[in-house]
Design a protein around this motif. Sequence first.
Motif, PDB file in Angstrom:
ATOM      1  N   PHE A 249       0.846  -1.203   0.000  1.00  0.00           N
ATOM      2  CA  PHE A 249       0.000   0.000   0.000  1.00  0.00           C
ATOM      3  C   PHE A 249       0.876   1.245   0.000  1.00  0.00           C
ATOM      4  O   PHE A 249       1.974   1.259   0.555  1.00  0.00           O
ATOM      5  N   ASP A 250       0.358   2.282  -0.611  1.00  0.00           N
ATOM      6  CA  ASP A 250       1.115   3.527  -0.619  1.00  0.00           C
ATOM      7  C   ASP A 250       1.025   4.260   0.726  1.00  0.00           C
ATOM      8  O   ASP A 250       1.813   5.176   0.992  1.00  0.00           O
ATOM      9  N   TYR A 254      -4.920   5.177   6.212  1.00  0.00           N
ATOM     10  CA  TYR A 254      -5.706   6.162   5.477  1.00  0.00           C
ATOM     11  C   TYR A 254      -6.665   6.837   6.473  1.00  0.00           C
ATOM     12  O   TYR A 254      -7.432   6.170   7.182  1.00  0.00           O
ATOM     13  N   GLN A 270      -9.969   6.336  -1.648  1.00  0.00           N
ATOM     14  CA  GLN A 270      -9.528   5.254  -2.530  1.00  0.00           C
ATOM     15  C   GLN A 270      -8.147   4.774  -2.091  1.00  0.00           C
ATOM     16  O   GLN A 270      -7.223   5.576  -1.954  1.00  0.00           O
ATOM     17  N   LYS A 272      -4.748   2.280  -2.508  1.00  0.00           N
ATOM     18  CA  LYS A 272      -3.972   1.838  -3.669  1.00  0.00           C
ATOM     19  C   LYS A 272      -2.792   0.993  -3.209  1.00  0.00           C
ATOM     20  O   LYS A 272      -2.011   1.402  -2.347  1.00  0.00           O
ATOM     21  N   SER A 274       0.331  -1.726  -4.760  1.00  0.00           N
ATOM     22  CA  SER A 274       1.080  -2.105  -5.976  1.00  0.00           C
ATOM     23  C   SER A 274       1.813  -3.433  -5.749  1.00  0.00           C
ATOM     24  O   SER A 274       2.126  -3.790  -4.617  1.00  0.00           O
ATOM     25  N   TYR A 286      -9.000  -6.162  -3.313  1.00  0.00           N
ATOM     26  CA  TYR A 286      -9.138  -5.485  -2.004  1.00  0.00           C
ATOM     27  C   TYR A 286     -10.342  -6.041  -1.244  1.00  0.00           C
ATOM     28  O   TYR A 286     -11.405  -6.281  -1.825  1.00  0.00           O
ATOM     29  N   ASP A 300     -10.737  -1.529  -7.714  1.00  0.00           N
ATOM     30  CA  ASP A 300     -10.009  -0.264  -7.758  1.00  0.00           C
ATOM     31  C   ASP A 300      -9.789   0.349  -6.369  1.00  0.00           C
ATOM     32  O   ASP A 300      -9.160   1.411  -6.242  1.00  0.00           O
ATOM     33  N   GLY A 301     -10.325  -0.252  -5.313  1.00  0.00           N
ATOM     34  CA  GLY A 301     -10.066   0.228  -3.948  1.00  0.00           C
ATOM     35  C   GLY A 301     -10.868   1.464  -3.542  1.00  0.00           C
ATOM     36  O   GLY A 301     -10.524   2.125  -2.556  1.00  0.00           O
ATOM     37  N   THR A 302     -11.931   1.773  -4.298  1.00  0.00           N
ATOM     38  CA  THR A 302     -12.753   2.937  -3.950  1.00  0.00           C
ATOM     39  C   THR A 302     -13.698   2.582  -2.792  1.00  0.00           C
ATOM     40  O   THR A 302     -14.389   1.554  -2.836  1.00  0.00           O
ATOM     41  N   ALA A 323      -5.079  -6.174   0.867  1.00  0.00           N
ATOM     42  CA  ALA A 323      -4.802  -6.260  -0.577  1.00  0.00           C
ATOM     43  C   ALA A 323      -4.146  -7.612  -0.856  1.00  0.00           C
ATOM     44  O   ALA A 323      -3.118  -7.952  -0.247  1.00  0.00           O
TER      45      ALA A 323
END
Length: 803
Positions: A249-250, A254, A270, A272, A274, A286, A300-302, A323
Motif C-alpha cells: 500500500f502507498d 488512510y 480510494q 492503492k 502495488s 481489495y 479499484d479500492g474505492t 490487498a
Amino acid sequence: MNEMRVMENRNAKTTREIKRQVLFQFIFLSLFCRVLSQPIHYSILEETEKGSLVGNLAKDLGLDAKELSKRKLGISSEKQYFTLNEQNGNLYVNDRIDREEICGKSPSCVLKLEAVVHSPLNVFHIQVLIKDINDNAPHFQKENIELKVSESSLPGALFVLGNAEDKDIGVNSLQNYHLSPTPYFKLEVKESKDGGKYAELVLQKQLDREKEHALHLVFTALDGGDPIRSGIANIHVTVTDINDNPPVFDQETYKVSLKEDTPRGTSIAQVKASDNDEGSNAEITYTFSSKQKFNLDPHDGTITLTESIDFEERQSYMGIIQATDGGGLVTHCKLEIEVLDLNDNPPEVVLTSVSSPIPEDSMPGTVIALLKVHDKDSGENGDVTCQLRDIVPFQILSSSDNYFKLLTDSYLDREKIPEYNITIIATDKGIPSLSAYKTISLQISDINDNPPAFEKSCYTAYVPENNPSGSSIFTVKASDPDEDRNAQITYSILKSNIEDLPLSSYLSINSETGTIYAQRSFDYEQFREFQIQVQAQDGGSPSLNSSTTMRVCILDMNDNTPQILYPSQGTESSSLFEMVPRSAESGYLVMKVVAVDDDSGHNAWLSFHLLQATEPIGSHTGEIKTARALLEREAVKQRLVIMVKDNGQSPLSATVTLNLVFAENFQEALPEMDTQPSDSDYQSDLQFYLVLALTLVSFLFLVTVTLTITMKLRQSRNPTFLQCFIPDAKTANIFPPNYEDGTLPYSYQVCLSSESRRNELTFLQPTVQIAENILCNVNSDISLMLNGENNLDGKTENMEKPV
C-alpha cells in the motif's frame, strides 16, 4: 396589674425565642446552600433490577421527611430511568439501564438529573454513576477468516487478523487473544493508539504446500470479566504457490474526515496497493474487514458511503483493508474515518417549573419559571443562549448546567396588561444557528391598588321646590379598574354644609347604584342651595376610597302670591280712601301701589291691573294717574279695584280696593267718605255672575250623577278591580324602588277596591312647573326633576333675571 406584667414578660420571652429561631434558620440555610452547591453522587450497576433503591434523596438534601409534601420534592431528567417516592424521598430504579446503550465506550457513564424543590424554588444536581458489568462478550465481525499464505513465506511473516469488539469497558472489555496450538504460527497481541487491541499472526515455521496445503485455526478473544466471556473466529489458512512479491500500500493508514450530512453513495476515499510481480500474481484484490456503512470496490479500492452517518450516534470508524495479489500474497492497511459534527439539531427547551398567576405587586427579580435547555450537538453547535422575543417586563438569566431562570424585570400593572404570552428563543452558536421557541402563558392577579374614580370632581343637581318626598334627584357614578371585590363600589354621603338638620333627614343614597334620594320636600324660600360630599369605597382589603362634591340647587316655583304693601289692607268694615283735588289735570299721580313677591325670577315679576272702576280712570302700572280731568257731571267719589299679578305659570294674584274722593280739601271730602258707595251697575253685574255660576254647578252635578249610574251598571256586568290614576285596568301593582328593603322613599296613594278589598299602590305624578329663572348657573352636568322624574341634561342655560 400582676397579670399584665406576666403577659408582657411572656410576650418578650416569645419575641426573643422567635429571633433566635430566625437567626438559627438563617445560619442553617446559609450552610445548607453552600453544601448543596456541589452535585449529589450515587453509583449503581447497570442492569440493576427495576425498583432497586438508589439512595434517600431527601436525607442527602437535608430535608425533613415531614416537609416533603409541603416542599414538593421532584426530579427532572430527559429519560425516566429513576423514580422518586414523594413520601419518604427514596430514589428507585424505574427502567432498565444499559450502560453501553447510554454511554457507549465512554470510560465514565454518568446520568444527570435534577431535584426541584418548591416553596422556595431551588434546584439540586444529581449525578448517578453507572458501573459496568460484564454483560457483553467479545465478538468478531467475521466469524470465518480466510488467509492465503505462500509456501515461500519466511518465518517472521506477519498476517493481520483484525480485532474483536467488546461493548464493555475496563476489565470487562477485550483483554487478550488466544490461538489454538499450531507449530506454524504464533499470535502477537498489539495495542492501537486508541487503546484497542488487535492481533497479528506470525509465521514461525515455513509452510510446505506439498505436505499440508490448508490449516484450520481457532482464534479466540477474551475479556477480563468475572466470569470471563469470549468470542471465537475460525481461521482458514490456504497455502499457495510461490509469490515472492506481496502487494504494497502507498499508505499504512488512510485517514478520512466526513461531515455527518454526507449523502449516501459518496466516494470518500480510494486505497492503492502495488505489486512488482507480473501476471496473475500482480492482480490485486481489495477486501474490507468492516462493512458497517461503507463499501469497498474490490478492484479499484474505492470506498463508498452506503448509509447515513450521525455524529451524535458515532464519532469515528476504523477498519482493516487487505490487498491480495493473484499469487496469494497479502498486505494490510488501516482506514480511520472521523465524523465531523454539523449543527443539525435544534435546541430543546423543557419547562421545569412555572408560577402562574403572580400578583401584580411582585418585586423585580421574582422567579417566574425555570427552564432546561439541551442540544444534542457538540462544541459551539451545542452551546445555547436564551433570550426573549418581545419587549416585556421580564428577563431570562442563565442559572447553571443548561438551566435558565425567568425573572420579573420591573413592576407589573394588571390594569394595563392582565396576561402575558412570553416567548423564549433558544439559539445555539452553530453556523448557521438553529433556534427553538417556548411560549409561557402568565396570568397577573389583581391587588387593590386603584381607588374608585368619579367621572367629575364636582356635580350640580337642580331640584324644583315642593318636590315629592322620596324622589330621586341625581345619580353619581364611579369606576374602579380593579376586579372582583377590589372593584365592588359602595356609595355613601359623608357630610354637607347644612348644620341645622341631620343629613339623613333630607338626603339618602343607594349604596349600590349611587342614586341620591330627597327625604323631604325642599322650600326655595327656606334655602336655595347646599353642598354634600359623596364617597365611593371599594371592597378591597385594605379598601380605597375617593370623594366628590355635589351642589344641590333648589329651583323656585310659583307658590307665593303677591303681597300688597301699600295701600295697606283695611278691615272688612273699613274702606280705603284717597283724596284727589278736583282740579287735577290728566296725568296727575294719585298714588303708587307697592307690592312684593317671595318668589324670584319670572315668578316675582309683578304686573298691575285695574279690574273695576266706577269711571274709566287709572293706569296699568303701580302708579295710578288720572287719565283726564274730572267733569262737572261726574260723581265726586270713584271706586277702584286694583289687581297685582305675578308672571308665574300659573300666575297668582292679589287685589285691593281703593275709594277716590275728588275734593279740594279734607272738609269738603268728609261727607263723601261717610256714605257707602252704591252703584246700580255694579250690583247688576254681580247678580249676573251669581246666576251664571249657579247654572254651571247644576249642570256639572247632573253630568256627575249620569256618569256614576253608567259606571255602576257596567261594573255589575263585568266586575273588575278599581284602578287609581291608571288608565289601563290590566296594569299590575306598581311598587316603588327599595320596596323589598322595607323602605318607601316615594309618595304613593293606597287605593281600595270595593270588590277585591285589597290595596294597590300607585305613584303620584305631581305636576311641577319649572321656574324660568335658575339661580345656580354653572358649567356642569345638571339634574332637573320634572313631574317626579330625573332628567339629565348635559347643557346649562344661562338665565338672566329681568330688571
